[in-house]
Design an enzyme around this catalytic site. Structure first.
Site, PDB file in Angstrom:
ATOM      1  CG  HIS A  43      -1.734   1.230   1.372  1.00 16.11           C
ATOM      2  ND1 HIS A  43      -2.720   1.601   0.478  1.00 16.11           N
ATOM      3  CD2 HIS A  43      -1.698   2.209   2.312  1.00 16.11           C
ATOM      4  CE1 HIS A  43      -3.252   2.747   0.862  1.00 16.11           C
ATOM      5  NE2 HIS A  43      -2.653   3.137   1.978  1.00 16.11           N
ATOM      6  CG  ASP A  75      -1.149   1.883  -4.883  1.00 19.44           C
ATOM      7  OD1 ASP A  75      -1.017   1.807  -6.121  1.00 19.44           O
ATOM      8  OD2 ASP A  75      -2.191   2.301  -4.327  1.00 19.44           O
TER       9      ASP A  75
END
Length: 113
Positions: free
Chosen positions: A82, A85
């Site tokens: 995450h 990202d």
């Protein structure tokens, strides 16, 4: 480094990345809003400030790479996925915002009323 210690260190670094790059992404969007209003000096200042904040996330990411380089076995970490990202998202926002600021500066797009 003990497994639990490494996990805690990784989580701390993951959150540093997320916080830094998330703030930077918001600042890039603020820069675009400034450009839409015709305040190009402020738009460029916001981009520069966002770059500094983004660098904090990049530095935190480098800390993880250094741990791995020191031979630490890095377990799969969804939080890191995450965080990475979010880093890429912020980087993409920056590229698009810079292009849009330039377009606004050249008068190729109408500014917001």
């Amino acid at each position: 480094m003990a497994k639990e210690e490494l996990k805690g260190k990784m989580e701390e670094i993951d959150f540093r990345i997320i916080a830094s790059v998330g703030t930077a992404r918001s600042m890039y969007i603020e820069a675009l809003e400034c450009a839409k209003q015709g305040d190009f000096k402020e738009a460029h200042a916001k981009v520069a400030e966002a770059d500094t904040v983004y660098a904090g996330g990049h530095d935190a990411h480098q800390d993880l790479l250094q741990l791995q380089g020191l031979g630490e076995e890095m377990p799969f970490d969804l939080l890191l996925v995450h965080a990475e990202d979010q880093m890429m998202s912020a980087e993409c926002f920056k590229v698009m915002v810079l292009e849009l600021i330039e377009i606004y500066e050249k008068g190729l797009l109408h500014r917001a009323p």
